[in-house]
Motif scaffolding. Sequence first.
Motif, mmCIF file in Angstrom:
data_model
loop_
_atom_site.group_PDB
_atom_site.id
_atom_site.type_symbol
_atom_site.label_atom_id
_atom_site.label_comp_id
_atom_site.label_asym_id
_atom_site.label_seq_id
_atom_site.Cartn_x
_atom_site.Cartn_y
_atom_site.Cartn_z
ATOM 1 N N GLN A 112 63.912 37.147 38.067
ATOM 2 C CA GLN A 112 65.311 37.539 38.464
ATOM 3 C C GLN A 112 65.223 36.963 40.317
ATOM 4 O O GLN A 112 64.528 36.721 40.680
ATOM 5 C CB GLN A 112 65.254 38.798 38.469
ATOM 6 N N GLU A 167 65.291 40.732 44.866
ATOM 7 C CA GLU A 167 67.281 41.715 45.586
ATOM 8 C C GLU A 167 67.611 40.874 46.847
ATOM 9 O O GLU A 167 67.258 40.578 47.554
ATOM 10 C CB GLU A 167 65.853 42.859 45.661
ATOM 11 N N THR A 171 61.703 58.476 33.595
ATOM 12 C CA THR A 171 61.215 56.613 33.771
ATOM 13 C C THR A 171 59.881 56.781 34.744
ATOM 14 O O THR A 171 59.959 57.194 35.963
ATOM 15 C CB THR A 171 62.534 56.356 34.809
ATOM 16 N N ARG A 198 67.794 48.686 42.024
ATOM 17 C CA ARG A 198 68.909 48.520 40.982
ATOM 18 C C ARG A 198 69.578 49.872 40.381
ATOM 19 O O ARG A 198 70.663 48.947 39.913
ATOM 20 C CB ARG A 198 68.406 47.665 39.533
ATOM 21 N N GLU A 199 68.554 50.376 40.161
ATOM 22 C CA GLU A 199 69.489 51.622 39.796
ATOM 23 C C GLU A 199 70.100 51.933 41.104
ATOM 24 O O GLU A 199 71.354 53.069 40.503
ATOM 25 C CB GLU A 199 67.868 52.848 39.330
ATOM 26 N N GLU A 200 70.392 52.389 41.919
ATOM 27 C CA GLU A 200 71.117 52.143 42.822
ATOM 28 C C GLU A 200 73.008 51.345 42.997
ATOM 29 O O GLU A 200 73.274 52.184 42.513
ATOM 30 C CB GLU A 200 71.244 52.161 44.137
ATOM 31 N N ARG A 201 72.029 50.284 42.625
ATOM 32 C CA ARG A 201 73.146 49.822 42.769
ATOM 33 C C ARG A 201 74.418 50.504 40.857
ATOM 34 O O ARG A 201 75.131 50.033 40.701
ATOM 35 C CB ARG A 201 73.275 48.030 42.046
ATOM 36 N N ARG A 202 73.254 50.407 39.776
ATOM 37 C CA ARG A 202 73.808 51.021 38.418
ATOM 38 C C ARG A 202 73.860 52.235 38.394
ATOM 39 O O ARG A 202 75.269 52.790 38.005
ATOM 40 C CB ARG A 202 72.433 50.872 37.555
ATOM 41 N N GLY A 203 73.951 53.017 39.833
ATOM 42 C CA GLY A 203 74.729 54.743 39.247
ATOM 43 C C GLY A 203 73.457 55.686 39.355
ATOM 44 O O GLY A 203 74.582 56.571 38.736
ATOM 45 N N SER A 204 72.331 55.671 39.221
ATOM 46 C CA SER A 204 71.737 55.683 38.280
ATOM 47 C C SER A 204 70.940 57.382 39.121
ATOM 48 O O SER A 204 71.355 56.974 40.922
ATOM 49 C CB SER A 204 70.721 55.036 38.306
ATOM 50 N N ILE A 257 69.557 57.673 44.971
ATOM 51 C CA ILE A 257 69.702 57.938 43.415
ATOM 52 C C ILE A 257 68.771 59.684 43.188
ATOM 53 O O ILE A 257 68.936 59.490 41.948
ATOM 54 C CB ILE A 257 68.074 57.191 43.370
#
Length: 375
Positions: free
Chosen positions: A58, A61, A224, A263-269, A306
């Motif tokens: 990827q 970030e 997780t 990534r979890e922050e951007r996903r709203g997890s 998160i």
Amino acid sequence: MKNKERRPARGKPAGLGGKGPRDGKSPAAAVTKPGSGKSREHTRRQAAKSMPEKPPAQADEPTRILQIRAGERPAEHVPLILESLGAGDFHLIDSGDGLKLEQYGPYRIIRPEAQALWPKALPSHVWDKADAVFTGDTDEDGMGRWRFTREALGETWPLSLLGVDFLGRFTAFRHVGVFPEQIAHWSWMKERIEGHGRPLKVLNLFGYTGVASLVAAAAGAEVTHVDASKKAIGWARENQALSRLERAPIRWICDDAMKFIQREERRGSRYDIILTDPPKFGRGPNGEVWQLFDHLPAMLDICREILAPKALGLVLTAYSIRASFYSIHELMRETMRGKGGIVESGELVIREAGLDGKTPGRALSTSLFSRWVPK
């Protein structure tokens, strides 16, 4: 590697490595047969089905800007000493003269312990009956080998802790696959999961061999587990099978921890409980560098974001660093400004328990911690 005692500049990207054996390196064992004088490398079985596939490459970030928090700082409880006399198949038998004598299931082992400044309490003939002795580099993350005093032992052996079965392993970094000072945190987490009315979501960063993740899953949580070491993830999957928790809702993520939580922050997890036990230095699967003093503020800042609205706790353990618990305590309070609750900080200690595992002796300090919990 010495820690650099400075805070990161605002907006500095923070890559996180995996824990491995506390320094981000992969666990491998070097042992010496009694009487042979020859060493050999013990490599863990590489069962393909137990290994997660490497995530696709990827792009880097984007930089995560450290937020300036407003509001009152949480209340505080300091110092808090969380003590364990042992649990399950583990207890500390004795310590002294820079060493510790521990019971792990059927085996007694001796490992270096720089903080054991006092003399040994038990006579020499007790120490002489140890099954394995770690020799070599006495630094916490130094490599060495295991000397077996009577007969060569297998690379792994079964252990149990807080109702979870897992494998102990003689690694080249003197660790055996579990950090028993964490028993206090795991017991705290287990009680909250079992006492809650709904399944909780737990994030275990730098999860190593998965014992904490399995304790959480066995208690009923959705877990997780993140670690950058593919070998550690494979070992954790072996532990999952040994604990008969193959159907438990655990996601095993082999990834750089900072990239994952960004990534979890951007996903709203969101997670109800977050455990993080970062090393002082580590590398991610793609060479990302983690320095605890440089990157910890950004990591905690993202962890705050998160946390679920009704989260039950954020737990940080800092192991083998040159700092006071007040350093991470004040960082946690600044991070959690405006969140309410209370920040509890201090030390994790293991108390000697004697040969019978029930006779309290001296307390051995193992690591610093800071824990935010709602009131």
